[in-house]
Scaffold this motif. Structure first.
Motif, PDB file in Angstrom:
ATOM      1  N   ASP A  40      28.912 104.008 134.494  1.00 22.34           N
ATOM      2  CA  ASP A  40      30.166 103.366 134.080  1.00 22.34           C
ATOM      3  C   ASP A  40      30.902 102.758 135.271  1.00 22.34           C
ATOM      4  OD1 ASP A  40      30.162 103.939 131.251  1.00 22.34           O
ATOM      5  OD2 ASP A  40      30.485 106.048 131.774  1.00 22.34           O
ATOM      6  N   PHE A  41      30.496 103.118 136.489  1.00 20.23           N
ATOM      7  CA  PHE A  41      31.172 102.631 137.688  1.00 20.23           C
ATOM      8  C   PHE A  41      30.398 101.508 138.379  1.00 20.23           C
ATOM      9  CE2 PHE A  41      32.704 106.856 136.799  1.00 20.23           C
ATOM     10  CZ  PHE A  41      34.076 106.767 137.026  1.00 20.23           C
ATOM     11  N   PRO A  44      37.726  95.725 140.174  1.00 16.66           N
ATOM     12  CA  PRO A  44      38.872  95.408 139.319  1.00 16.66           C
ATOM     13  C   PRO A  44      38.610  95.727 137.848  1.00 16.66           C
ATOM     14  CG  PRO A  44      38.505  93.628 140.891  1.00 16.66           C
ATOM     15  CD  PRO A  44      37.317  94.543 140.979  1.00 16.66           C
ATOM     16  N   THR A  45      37.371  95.489 137.387  1.00 17.81           N
ATOM     17  CA  THR A  45      37.025  95.826 135.999  1.00 17.81           C
ATOM     18  C   THR A  45      37.122  97.325 135.761  1.00 17.81           C
ATOM     19  OG1 THR A  45      35.565  93.916 135.779  1.00 17.81           O
ATOM     20  CG2 THR A  45      35.171  95.760 134.283  1.00 17.81           C
ATOM     21  N   VAL A  46      36.571  98.095 136.694  1.00 13.12           N
ATOM     22  CA  VAL A  46      36.625  99.556 136.546  1.00 13.12           C
ATOM     23  C   VAL A  46      38.066 100.054 136.645  1.00 13.12           C
ATOM     24  CG1 VAL A  46      35.927 101.751 137.575  1.00 13.12           C
ATOM     25  CG2 VAL A  46      34.283  99.867 137.425  1.00 13.12           C
ATOM     26  N   ALA A  47      38.831  99.473 137.574  1.00 15.48           N
ATOM     27  CA  ALA A  47      40.226  99.897 137.750  1.00 15.48           C
ATOM     28  C   ALA A  47      41.010  99.706 136.460  1.00 15.48           C
ATOM     29  CB  ALA A  47      40.873  99.110 138.889  1.00 15.48           C
ATOM     30  N   ARG A  48      40.732  98.605 135.773  1.00 14.01           N
ATOM     31  CA  ARG A  48      41.409  98.329 134.504  1.00 14.01           C
ATOM     32  C   ARG A  48      40.949  99.300 133.421  1.00 14.01           C
ATOM     33  NH1 ARG A  48      43.718  93.658 132.123  1.00 14.01           N
ATOM     34  NH2 ARG A  48      43.405  92.515 134.061  1.00 14.01           N
ATOM     35  N   PRO A  93      26.270 106.046 146.350  1.00 13.83           N
ATOM     36  CA  PRO A  93      26.101 105.714 144.934  1.00 13.83           C
ATOM     37  C   PRO A  93      27.424 105.701 144.177  1.00 13.83           C
ATOM     38  CG  PRO A  93      25.088 107.849 145.467  1.00 13.83           C
ATOM     39  CD  PRO A  93      25.655 107.308 146.727  1.00 13.83           C
ATOM     40  N   PRO A  94      27.474 104.982 143.036  1.00 13.86           N
ATOM     41  CA  PRO A  94      28.716 104.897 142.260  1.00 13.86           C
ATOM     42  C   PRO A  94      29.000 106.198 141.515  1.00 13.86           C
ATOM     43  CG  PRO A  94      26.940 103.794 141.098  1.00 13.86           C
ATOM     44  CD  PRO A  94      26.393 104.196 142.445  1.00 13.86           C
ATOM     45  N   GLY A  95      30.233 106.295 141.008  1.00 18.84           N
ATOM     46  CA  GLY A  95      30.596 107.474 140.241  1.00 18.84           C
ATOM     47  C   GLY A  95      30.830 108.698 141.097  1.00 18.84           C
ATOM     48  N   ARG A  96      31.058 108.476 142.393  1.00 19.14           N
ATOM     49  CA  ARG A  96      31.372 109.567 143.324  1.00 19.14           C
ATOM     50  C   ARG A  96      32.808 109.435 143.814  1.00 19.14           C
ATOM     51  NH1 ARG A  96      26.047 109.214 141.814  1.00 19.14           N
ATOM     52  NH2 ARG A  96      24.790 110.849 142.790  1.00 19.14           N
ATOM     53  N   ALA A  97      33.290 110.502 144.433  1.00 21.71           N
ATOM     54  CA  ALA A  97      34.629 110.484 145.009  1.00 21.71           C
ATOM     55  C   ALA A  97      34.577 109.977 146.447  1.00 21.71           C
ATOM     56  CB  ALA A  97      35.236 111.886 144.990  1.00 21.71           C
ATOM     57  N   TYR A  98      35.567 109.161 146.806  1.00 22.77           N
ATOM     58  CA  TYR A  98      35.800 108.826 148.213  1.00 22.77           C
ATOM     59  C   TYR A  98      37.184 109.356 148.561  1.00 22.77           C
ATOM     60  CZ  TYR A  98      37.428 105.995 152.185  1.00 22.77           C
ATOM     61  OH  TYR A  98      37.976 105.589 153.377  1.00 22.77           O
ATOM     62  N   PHE A 132      37.479 106.352 143.356  1.00 25.64           N
ATOM     63  CA  PHE A 132      36.212 106.416 142.634  1.00 25.64           C
ATOM     64  C   PHE A 132      35.321 105.293 143.168  1.00 25.64           C
ATOM     65  CE2 PHE A 132      38.373 108.139 138.515  1.00 25.64           C
ATOM     66  CZ  PHE A 132      38.672 109.324 139.169  1.00 25.64           C
ATOM     67  N   VAL A 133      34.119 105.627 143.626  1.00 27.19           N
ATOM     68  CA  VAL A 133      33.200 104.627 144.176  1.00 27.19           C
ATOM     69  C   VAL A 133      32.606 103.779 143.057  1.00 27.19           C
ATOM     70  CG1 VAL A 133      31.071 104.279 145.494  1.00 27.19           C
ATOM     71  CG2 VAL A 133      32.652 106.144 146.108  1.00 27.19           C
ATOM     72  N   CYS A 134      32.564 102.455 143.292  1.00 30.56           N
ATOM     73  CA  CYS A 134      32.040 101.513 142.292  1.00 30.56           C
ATOM     74  C   CYS A 134      30.844 100.728 142.853  1.00 30.56           C
ATOM     75  CB  CYS A 134      33.109 100.505 141.877  1.00 30.56           C
ATOM     76  SG  CYS A 134      34.544 101.250 141.097  1.00 30.56           S
ATOM     77  N   ARG A 135      30.207  99.961 141.954  1.00 34.99           N
ATOM     78  CA  ARG A 135      29.082  99.075 142.311  1.00 34.99           C
ATOM     79  C   ARG A 135      27.848  99.878 142.722  1.00 34.99           C
ATOM     80  NH1 ARG A 135      28.752  93.574 142.519  1.00 34.99           N
ATOM     81  NH2 ARG A 135      30.766  92.571 142.723  1.00 34.99           N
ATOM     82  N   GLU A 136      26.794  99.135 142.967  1.00 32.39           N
ATOM     83  CA  GLU A 136      25.535  99.777 143.327  1.00 32.39           C
ATOM     84  C   GLU A 136      25.627 100.364 144.746  1.00 32.39           C
ATOM     85  OE1 GLU A 136      25.381  95.709 145.045  1.00 32.39           O
ATOM     86  OE2 GLU A 136      26.125  96.607 143.184  1.00 32.39           O
TER      87      GLU A 136
END
Length: 195
Positions: free
Chosen positions: A9-10, A15-19, A64-69, A82-86
DNA sequence: CGAACGATTAGCT
DNA sequence: GCTAATCGTTCGA
């Protein structure tokens, strides 16, 4: 019916994920609430920690996406992204404000504060109320201690320039739940709800 | 190795 | 609205 967000999902741009995250539920060890304010950052973004490439601090954002930064802000606060993209891209979403719903008592204790409107109204305050620590850097968001549930319906969203930065002010990559009393700051009246 | 600089907040004017 | 607090990260010498 709510769904736990999966790393896939991330994958979209930040910007898409943030929304999409506005209205989602974030819990850390069962404590948290509804996300009401986010900001997007990207590799090709002068305001991003990743703009100048990988460093020891920002390695999680290149993972990887879906992880915490998790990073330390002004030497004082722990802030959660929240980490996004590949993997390798270097994008993420900063969690700026939450409507407190679960674990009010614990959040009030951690913040030494009663007013629910100020418990999680700002990235540093979210970090303190939810007990974010550096050990959580790089952890998957679909496993303990995290729980992230997709928004249960559509929400009216407002946008505006990101807070506390001096670069890329033309990007309106700050997203908020319209009319929420739990925002870190008001959005400019000029910002209008978006479809 | 030194120094400038923050994706901030609380408290005061 | 303005500023001190506070320290890890980053970059230049």
């Amino acid at each position: 019916m709510t769904r736990t967000l999966h790393p896939d999902d991330f994958l979209p741009d930040s910007p898409t994920v943030a929304r999409e995250l506005i209205g989602a539920i974030l819990l850390v060890d069962g404590i948290g609430g509804r996300i009401v304010e986010t900001e997007a950052y990207d590799r090709a973004d002068p305001a991003s920690h990743t703009f100048n490439g990988p460093t020891p601090r920002n390695q999680a954002m290149f993972g990887p996406p879906g992880r915490a930064y998790v990073y330390r802000s002004y030497g004082i606060h722990w802030c959660l992204n929240f980490v996004c993209r590949e993997e390798g891209h270097g994008a993420g979403v900063l969690i700026r404000a939450i409507e407190p719903l679960e674990g009010l008592k614990e959040m009030r204790r951690r913040r030494s504060l009663d007013d629910p409107k100020l418990l999680c109204a700002g990235p540093g305050r979210v970090g303190e109320a939810l007990g974010i620590v550096l050990d959580m850097n790089g952890l998957r968001l679909d496993r303990k201690p995290f729980k992230v549930l997709a928004r249960d319906r559509d929400y009216d969203i407002v946008t505006g320039p990101r807070i506390g930065i001096s670069k890329a002010m033309e990007l309106h990559w700050r997203f908020g739940l319209a009319g929420s009393p739990f925002l870190s700051r008001r959005f400019s009246p000029a910002s209008r709800p978006t479809p």
